[in-house]
Design a protein around this motif. Structure first.
Motif, PDB file in Angstrom:
ATOM      1  N   MET A  36       0.888  -1.211   0.062  1.00 49.97           N
ATOM      2  CA  MET A  36      -0.171  -0.054  -0.085  1.00 49.97           C
ATOM      3  C   MET A  36       0.896   1.286   0.007  1.00 49.97           C
ATOM      4  N   ALA A  37       0.747   2.125  -1.130  1.00 54.69           N
ATOM      5  CA  ALA A  37       1.399   3.417  -1.000  1.00 54.69           C
ATOM      6  C   ALA A  37       0.442   4.490  -0.416  1.00 54.69           C
ATOM      7  N   ILE A  38       1.032   5.404   0.404  1.00 55.72           N
ATOM      8  CA  ILE A  38       0.366   6.246   1.358  1.00 55.72           C
ATOM      9  C   ILE A  38       0.720   7.608   0.971  1.00 55.72           C
ATOM     10  N   LEU A  39       0.026   8.631   0.819  1.00 54.57           N
ATOM     11  CA  LEU A  39       0.318   9.931   0.694  1.00 54.57           C
ATOM     12  C   LEU A  39       0.008  10.722   1.983  1.00 54.57           C
ATOM     13  N   ARG A  40       1.057  11.224   2.608  1.00 58.73           N
ATOM     14  CA  ARG A  40       0.733  12.030   3.778  1.00 58.73           C
ATOM     15  C   ARG A  40       0.992  13.394   3.535  1.00 58.73           C
ATOM     16  N   ILE A  41       0.110  14.466   3.795  1.00 61.65           N
ATOM     17  CA  ILE A  41       0.437  15.916   3.876  1.00 61.65           C
ATOM     18  C   ILE A  41       0.236  16.461   5.291  1.00 61.65           C
ATOM     19  N   ASP A  42       1.253  17.141   5.624  1.00 63.39           N
ATOM     20  CA  ASP A  42       1.304  18.048   6.689  1.00 63.39           C
ATOM     21  C   ASP A  42       1.016  19.373   6.523  1.00 63.39           C
ATOM     22  N   ALA A  43       0.716  20.409   7.252  1.00 64.33           N
ATOM     23  CA  ALA A  43       0.424  21.814   6.982  1.00 64.33           C
ATOM     24  C   ALA A  43       0.745  22.743   8.254  1.00 64.33           C
ATOM     25  N   SER A  44       0.957  22.217   9.362  1.00 62.78           N
ATOM     26  CA  SER A  44       0.953  22.941  10.409  1.00 62.78           C
ATOM     27  C   SER A  44       2.350  23.866  10.563  1.00 62.78           C
ATOM     28  N   ILE A  45       2.278  24.893  10.960  1.00 59.00           N
ATOM     29  CA  ILE A  45       3.237  25.967  11.173  1.00 59.00           C
ATOM     30  C   ILE A  45       3.932  25.839  12.514  1.00 59.00           C
ATOM     31  N   GLN A  46       3.424  24.914  13.350  1.00 58.89           N
ATOM     32  CA  GLN A  46       4.062  24.603  14.555  1.00 58.89           C
ATOM     33  C   GLN A  46       5.084  23.709  14.835  1.00 58.89           C
ATOM     34  N   ILE A  88      -3.351  10.568   4.253  1.00 60.30           N
ATOM     35  CA  ILE A  88      -3.179  11.023   5.585  1.00 60.30           C
ATOM     36  C   ILE A  88      -3.015  12.472   5.458  1.00 60.30           C
ATOM     37  N   LEU A  89      -4.107  13.393   5.797  1.00 59.02           N
ATOM     38  CA  LEU A  89      -4.083  14.826   5.694  1.00 59.02           C
ATOM     39  C   LEU A  89      -4.188  15.595   6.701  1.00 59.02           C
ATOM     40  N   ALA A  90      -3.366  16.160   7.311  1.00 62.23           N
ATOM     41  CA  ALA A  90      -2.956  16.719   8.639  1.00 62.23           C
ATOM     42  C   ALA A  90      -3.101  18.060   8.284  1.00 62.23           C
ATOM     43  N   LEU A  91      -4.347  18.744   8.358  1.00 70.19           N
ATOM     44  CA  LEU A  91      -4.603  20.095   7.837  1.00 70.19           C
ATOM     45  C   LEU A  91      -5.580  20.913   9.050  1.00 70.19           C
ATOM     46  N   PRO A  92      -4.749  21.805   9.698  1.00 67.26           N
ATOM     47  CA  PRO A  92      -5.201  22.468  10.907  1.00 67.26           C
ATOM     48  C   PRO A  92      -5.947  23.659  10.370  1.00 67.26           C
ATOM     49  N   PHE A  93      -6.873  24.075  11.316  1.00 69.21           N
ATOM     50  CA  PHE A  93      -7.724  25.225  11.194  1.00 69.21           C
ATOM     51  C   PHE A  93      -6.887  26.415  11.346  1.00 69.21           C
ATOM     52  N   TYR A  94      -6.908  27.531  10.540  1.00 68.27           N
ATOM     53  CA  TYR A  94      -5.991  28.765  10.926  1.00 68.27           C
ATOM     54  C   TYR A  94      -7.289  30.022  10.332  1.00 68.27           C
ATOM     55  N   ASN A  95      -7.074  30.761  11.350  1.00 63.98           N
ATOM     56  CA  ASN A  95      -7.937  32.230  10.971  1.00 63.98           C
ATOM     57  C   ASN A  95      -9.282  31.797  10.519  1.00 63.98           C
ATOM     58  N   ARG A 132       5.582  12.023   0.825  1.00 65.26           N
ATOM     59  CA  ARG A 132       5.316  13.026   2.181  1.00 65.26           C
ATOM     60  C   ARG A 132       5.465  14.423   1.524  1.00 65.26           C
ATOM     61  N   ARG A 133       4.498  15.337   1.933  1.00 64.26           N
ATOM     62  CA  ARG A 133       4.972  16.675   1.626  1.00 64.26           C
ATOM     63  C   ARG A 133       4.238  17.557   2.884  1.00 64.26           C
ATOM     64  N   HIS A 134       5.227  18.428   3.051  1.00 59.70           N
ATOM     65  CA  HIS A 134       4.769  19.375   4.326  1.00 59.70           C
ATOM     66  C   HIS A 134       4.806  20.759   3.664  1.00 59.70           C
ATOM     67  N   LEU A 135       3.435  21.271   3.390  1.00 58.28           N
ATOM     68  CA  LEU A 135       2.828  22.326   2.921  1.00 58.28           C
ATOM     69  C   LEU A 135       3.569  23.752   3.660  1.00 58.28           C
ATOM     70  N   ALA A 136       3.715  23.577   5.115  1.00 58.25           N
ATOM     71  CA  ALA A 136       4.249  24.561   5.701  1.00 58.25           C
ATOM     72  C   ALA A 136       5.924  25.104   5.637  1.00 58.25           C
ATOM     73  N   THR A 137       6.349  23.977   5.623  1.00 60.60           N
ATOM     74  CA  THR A 137       7.952  24.030   5.887  1.00 60.60           C
ATOM     75  C   THR A 137       8.573  24.020   4.350  1.00 60.60           C
ATOM     76  N   ASP A 138       7.834  23.314   3.568  1.00 57.59           N
ATOM     77  CA  ASP A 138       8.185  23.498   1.830  1.00 57.59           C
ATOM     78  C   ASP A 138       6.739  24.076   1.081  1.00 57.59           C
ATOM     79  N   PRO A 139       6.634  25.323   1.374  1.00 58.99           N
ATOM     80  CA  PRO A 139       5.313  25.745   0.604  1.00 58.99           C
ATOM     81  C   PRO A 139       5.310  25.799  -0.739  1.00 58.99           C
ATOM     82  N   ILE A 140       4.116  25.414  -1.316  1.00 52.81           N
ATOM     83  CA  ILE A 140       3.970  25.561  -2.876  1.00 52.81           C
ATOM     84  C   ILE A 140       3.738  27.179  -3.239  1.00 52.81           C
TER      85      ILE A 140
END
Length: 206
Positions: A1-11, A87-94, A35-43
């Motif tokens: 099984m191949a998993i895509l994990r996306i993180d987005a926290s600035i914490q 697995i999509l770790a997408l916190p709420f901001y503003n 893996r992609r971390h959208l906060a540490t390596d933003p698009i």
């Protein structure tokens, strides 16, 4: 099984959403993860506009920015298509989805067909966290413009078998004004952690 994990926290290491995602991943026994971390390596913020403009520009007239954005859009779409689960770790901001997460959603959709169900029938665990409380009866009831958006895109548009895990009051212990809610916050944390581990077992069973 191949998993895509996306993180987005600035914490960083203090991220509540990433901590829940770690619990999901812990149950997967070393399954390969993209893996992609959208906060540490933003698009890049202009990538979506360049991709859309490039789509409607004849190939011979596209700029380097158009070509780069279209290539990245295709890459994001391909990552979603090829994943067996997400697995999509997408916190709420503003009060909504963060700008770097919105850019990811927009650009991925630009890289696919209109309305493409990237995750059709595949399990997707969406983990979203909020510093305060936004449920019925709270002063901020109705201010959460994040969670329904995640449901609509991941579940309805992308077709995933959505497992949504929410945790509130993550700022209890950080913001003294919330100290009265310590017991409630601890229960919410425990409930979300248990749900994340259970979600990981669901993914592992596929």
């Amino acid at each position: 099984m191949a998993i895509l994990r996306i993180d987005a926290s600035i914490q960083g290491p203090n991220s509540a959403s990433s901590a829940l995602a770690d619990l999901v991943e812990k149950e997967l026994a070393g399954a390969p993860i993209v893996r992609r971390h959208l906060a540490t390596d933003p698009i890049p913020a202009d990538a979506w506009a360049n991709a859309i403009q490039g789509t409607y520009t004849p190939a011979e007239h596209r700029t380097d920015a158009h070509r780069g954005a279209l290539a990245l859009a295709g890459e994001l779409a391909a990552e979603l298509r090829s994943a067996d689960a997400a697995i999509l770790a997408l916190p709420f901001y503003n009060y909504g989805v963060s700008q770097h997460v919105k850019t990811w959603f927009d650009l991925a959709m630009a890289g696919g067909e209109q309305g493409e169900k990237f995750l059709d029938g595949k399990p997707a665990v969406v983990l979203t966290t909020r510093g305060g409380a936004y449920g019925p009866g709270t002063p901020r009831d109705g201010w959460d413009h994040n969670t329904d958006y995640l449901r609509r895109v991941v579940g309805d548009i992308w077709g995933a078998e959505l497992i949504l895990i929410e945790r509130e009051f993550t700022l209890v212990g950080v913001n003294p004004a919330l100290d009265a809610f310590t017991e409630t916050a601890e229960l919410m944390h425990k409930t979300a952690a248990e749900a994340a581990s259970a979600a990981g077992r669901v993914l592992a069973s596929r």
